[in-house]
Design an enzyme around this catalytic site. Structure first.
Site, PDB file in Angstrom:
ATOM      1  N   CYS A 105      38.484  25.179  33.715  1.00 12.14           N
ATOM      2  CA  CYS A 105      37.170  25.766  34.021  1.00 12.14           C
ATOM      3  C   CYS A 105      36.030  24.821  33.679  1.00 12.14           C
ATOM      4  O   CYS A 105      34.865  25.115  33.967  1.00 12.14           O
ATOM      5  CB  CYS A 105      37.008  27.093  33.292  1.00 12.14           C
ATOM      6  N   HIS A 366      32.338  33.505  38.511  1.00  9.78           N
ATOM      7  CA  HIS A 366      33.008  32.342  37.929  1.00  9.78           C
ATOM      8  C   HIS A 366      33.989  31.712  38.921  1.00  9.78           C
ATOM      9  O   HIS A 366      35.204  31.800  38.745  1.00  9.78           O
ATOM     10  CB  HIS A 366      33.714  32.786  36.638  1.00  9.78           C
TER      11      HIS A 366
HETATM   12  N1  CAA Z   1      42.299  51.173  35.678  1.00  7.65           N
HETATM   13  C1  CAA Z   1      43.437  50.620  35.204  1.00  7.65           C
HETATM   14  N2  CAA Z   1      43.750  49.338  35.352  1.00  7.65           N
HETATM   15  C2  CAA Z   1      42.912  48.553  36.018  1.00  7.65           C
HETATM   16  C3  CAA Z   1      41.703  49.035  36.555  1.00  7.65           C
HETATM   17  C4  CAA Z   1      41.406  50.408  36.360  1.00  7.65           C
HETATM   18  N3  CAA Z   1      40.257  50.962  36.793  1.00  7.65           N
HETATM   19  N4  CAA Z   1      41.068  48.013  37.144  1.00  7.65           N
HETATM   20  C5  CAA Z   1      41.839  46.927  36.985  1.00  7.65           C
HETATM   21  N5  CAA Z   1      42.945  47.241  36.290  1.00  7.65           N
HETATM   22  C6  CAA Z   1      44.015  46.328  35.871  1.00  7.65           C
HETATM   23  C7  CAA Z   1      45.355  46.778  36.338  1.00  7.65           C
HETATM   24  O1  CAA Z   1      46.364  46.188  35.550  1.00  7.65           O
HETATM   25  C8  CAA Z   1      45.381  46.219  37.733  1.00  7.65           C
HETATM   26  O2  CAA Z   1      46.651  46.073  38.233  1.00  7.65           O
HETATM   27  P1  CAA Z   1      47.217  47.225  39.266  1.00  7.65           P
HETATM   28  O3  CAA Z   1      46.281  47.205  40.419  1.00  7.65           O
HETATM   29  O4  CAA Z   1      48.595  46.774  39.571  1.00  7.65           O
HETATM   30  O5  CAA Z   1      47.156  48.504  38.466  1.00  7.65           O
HETATM   31  C9  CAA Z   1      44.779  44.840  37.483  1.00  7.65           C
HETATM   32  O6  CAA Z   1      43.778  45.067  36.503  1.00  7.65           O
HETATM   33  C10 CAA Z   1      44.183  44.174  38.687  1.00  7.65           C
HETATM   34  O7  CAA Z   1      43.392  45.136  39.291  1.00  7.65           O
HETATM   35  P2  CAA Z   1      42.390  44.775  40.431  1.00  7.65           P
HETATM   36  O8  CAA Z   1      43.078  43.917  41.432  1.00  7.65           O
HETATM   37  O9  CAA Z   1      41.687  46.004  40.917  1.00  7.65           O
HETATM   38  O10 CAA Z   1      41.444  43.952  39.493  1.00  7.65           O
HETATM   39  P3  CAA Z   1      40.091  43.294  39.800  1.00  7.65           P
HETATM   40  O11 CAA Z   1      40.167  42.537  41.053  1.00  7.65           O
HETATM   41  O12 CAA Z   1      38.970  44.265  39.630  1.00  7.65           O
HETATM   42  O13 CAA Z   1      40.101  42.275  38.578  1.00  7.65           O
HETATM   43  C11 CAA Z   1      40.191  41.543  36.360  1.00  7.65           C
HETATM   44  C12 CAA Z   1      39.759  42.659  37.299  1.00  7.65           C
HETATM   45  C13 CAA Z   1      41.711  41.551  36.242  1.00  7.65           C
HETATM   46  C14 CAA Z   1      39.562  41.750  35.014  1.00  7.65           C
HETATM   47  C15 CAA Z   1      39.718  40.182  36.971  1.00  7.65           C
HETATM   48  O14 CAA Z   1      38.348  40.242  37.236  1.00  7.65           O
HETATM   49  C16 CAA Z   1      40.014  39.009  36.077  1.00  7.65           C
HETATM   50  O15 CAA Z   1      41.157  38.580  35.981  1.00  7.65           O
HETATM   51  N6  CAA Z   1      38.978  38.453  35.442  1.00  7.65           N
HETATM   52  C17 CAA Z   1      39.156  37.304  34.547  1.00  7.65           C
HETATM   53  C18 CAA Z   1      39.275  36.035  35.355  1.00  7.65           C
HETATM   54  C19 CAA Z   1      39.648  34.886  34.471  1.00  7.65           C
HETATM   55  O16 CAA Z   1      40.516  35.006  33.619  1.00  7.65           O
HETATM   56  N7  CAA Z   1      39.022  33.740  34.694  1.00  7.65           N
HETATM   57  C20 CAA Z   1      39.235  32.565  33.845  1.00  7.65           C
HETATM   58  C21 CAA Z   1      38.444  32.716  32.618  1.00  7.65           C
HETATM   59  S1  CAA Z   1      39.013  31.652  31.337  1.00  7.65           S
HETATM   60  C22 CAA Z   1      38.060  30.238  31.494  1.00  7.65           C
HETATM   61  O17 CAA Z   1      36.956  30.266  32.011  1.00  7.65           O
HETATM   62  C23 CAA Z   1      38.644  28.966  30.982  1.00  7.65           C
HETATM   63  C24 CAA Z   1      39.695  28.341  31.834  1.00  7.65           C
HETATM   64  O18 CAA Z   1      39.836  27.125  31.828  1.00  7.65           O
HETATM   65  C25 CAA Z   1      40.596  29.170  32.655  1.00  7.65           C
END
Ligand code: CAA
Length: 419
Positions: A105, A366
């Site tokens: 990142c 991001h």
């Molecule tokens: N209820 C329950 N579980 C939920 C939920 C809800 N309302 N919304 C999301 N989830 C959970 C569940 O486990 C879901 O899986 P299922 O669909 O199989 O139940 C999973 O999240 C994925 O759901 P979505 O596809 O709906 O999720 P989303 O697209 O809204 O993503 C997020 C949400 C998982 C938090 C995602 O935004 C994310 O992964 N964010 C972090 C990204 C990240 O890690 N970036 C790197 C940062 S680290 C850095 O910067 C340094 C480096 O070098 C990497």
């Protein structure tokens, strides 16, 4: 490093950061689904490379060197060799040397550092581009791709969502050491969304977040990690977004500034830029970001500045705890006070040290490789009064960017000054 040859940012270009919940992001329930596609990595690279040249009114052929920050184009877009792909944006780039740089990142920040080095080595006009597309796969597959920024063999198994879990681990350690609770991170999250709501380029520009939504876990804001020890320490709202987007800036020597058609009057100087690394897979203390602290300390000693000189900052808030920890690593507050300065309003747009004025990684978005370049462009824009609804009242003269890769394993800190 303090550049011996002066380096200035003369202009740049940014695309909106888009993904789930952004009104223009095409997905199956969008009215244009099947008729329109989201921009590809190639389109994003070309758009900002040409946009940055247009912003300072130069022909692409004048660019001496190009750098492209990107983390995992091979995985999300089946595409590597992004230097040559960027060079394809214009016939004017024919035979221009473009190099891709990667540091998870921090890839964008490393692109800036490489651009500063190129100017020390004699280049006059350098184009730094950062871009990432991450929405071509679902969040779980994407989490596996992003886990390549950890020590994959040792750390991938912590949770299906490896990075959210790694920072939940930091939240747990921080709360236990300082006697605070994760709901005290809510002001950091609320600030990010409030700022993004004023920013037309922000991924979460149309999503609001109240303190009570951010503070508690609920059906709509769950603690979603499968790792039961870490599960209580991170909610959905604590996470940065999975975004697509790109940003580019033009870096100039003093000779380069004279070649610009426009923009020399907006120039912002890079007063110092330092990179530090720590061993992958081996964080000594989850309550410290020692690699970022080391990069910052080098910048401060190179310039004679300290944290009290900084009037605005863009810091890597990949999770809400990261903003608290990084503020402490940069010396903006004492250890254990990273949550408090947000709660007290110090870091808001109206505060004495606005942080992540456009919404940060949590709400501006991001797109990993773009983030470090975007941070630099944001400070440049704030210093030139170009931020519209989220412009701070008095254009700052000194600013800082902190772009971090992995679990604080590669860090790029840059100090900027408007003279
Ligand atoms: N209820 C329950 N579980 C939920 C939920 C809800 N309302 N919304 C999301 N989830 C959970 C569940 O486990 C879901 O899986 P299922 O669909 O199989 O139940 C999973 O999240 C994925 O759901 P979505 O596809 O709906 O999720 P989303 O697209 O809204 O993503 C997020 C949400 C998982 C938090 C995602 O935004 C994310 O992964 N964010 C972090 C990204 C990240 O890690 N970036 C790197 C940062 S680290 C850095 O910067 C340094 C480096 O070098 C990497």
């Amino acid at each position: 490093m303090k550049p011996a040859r002066r380096v200035t940012i003369a202009g740049g270009s940014i695309t909106p950061f888009i993904g789930k919940f952004h009104p223009d992001f095409i997905w199956k329930k969008h009215p244009d689904f099947g008729r329109k596609e989201n921009p590809t990595l190639e389109q994003l690279l070309h758009r900002v490379a040409l946009g940055a040249c247009a912003d300072v009114d130069i022909e692409p052929a004048l660019i001496d060197r190009g750098y492209v920050g990107n983390f995992v184009g091979e995985l999300f877009s089946n595409q590597g060799h992004l230097g040559a792909m960027t060079a394809a944006a214009s016939d004017g780039f024919l035979h221009t040397p473009f190099t891709r740089v990667e540091g998870a990142c921090a890839s964008g920040g490393l692109g800036i550092a490489a651009g500063v080095d190129a100017i020390q080595a004699g280049a006059d006009l350098v184009l730094v581009v950062g871009a990432e597309v991450q929405t071509t796969h679902n969040a779980k597959v994407g989490a596996d791709f992003l886990a390549r920024a950890s020590h994959y063999e040792k750390e991938r198994g912590i949770d299906e969502f490896t990075f959210p879990a790694m920072f939940a681990r930091r939240t747990m350690a921080y709360c236990q050491r300082h006697g605070v609770t994760p709901d005290q991170l809510a002001p950091i999250v609320v600030k990010a969304y409030a700022n993004a709501n004023r920013n037309p380029n922000a991924h979460m520009r149309a999503v609001t977040m109240t303190e009570s939504q951010a503070a508690g876990s609920s059906d709509s804001n769950p603690c979603f990690l499968a790792n039961q020890e870490l599960n209580p320490w991170l909610r959905l709202s604590d996470c940065s977004q999975v975004s697509d987007g790109a940003c580019a800036v033009i870096l100039c020597s003093d000779d380069g500034l004279e070649k610009l058609g426009q923009g020399a009057d907006r120039a912002v100087q890079i007063s110092a830029c330092s990179v530090a690394c720590g061993p992958l897979g081996a964080v000594a203390d989850y309550t410290q970001m020692d690699v970022t602290a080391a990069a910052a300390s080098r910048c401060y000693s190179a310039t004679g500045w300290d944290a009290t000189d900084i009037q605005i900052a863009e810091v890597h808030d990949c999770f809400s705890i990261t903003e608290a920890l990084i503020c402490e690593a940069l010396g903006f507050c004492q250890e254990g006070e990273g949550m408090k300065i947000a709660a007290d309003g110090v870091t808001s747009l109206e505060g004495s040290l606005p942080i992540n004025s456009g919404g940060g990684l949590m709400a501006f978005g991001h797109p990993v490789g773009a983030t470090g370049v975007k941070q630099i462009f944001e400070i440049y824009r704030q210093m030139n009064g170009l931020c519209g609804d989220y412009q701070v009242a008095t254009a700052p003269e000194r600013g800082l960017c902190a772009n971090m890769g992995g679990d604080d394993r590669t860090s790029v800190v840059t100090l900027l000054e408007r003279k």
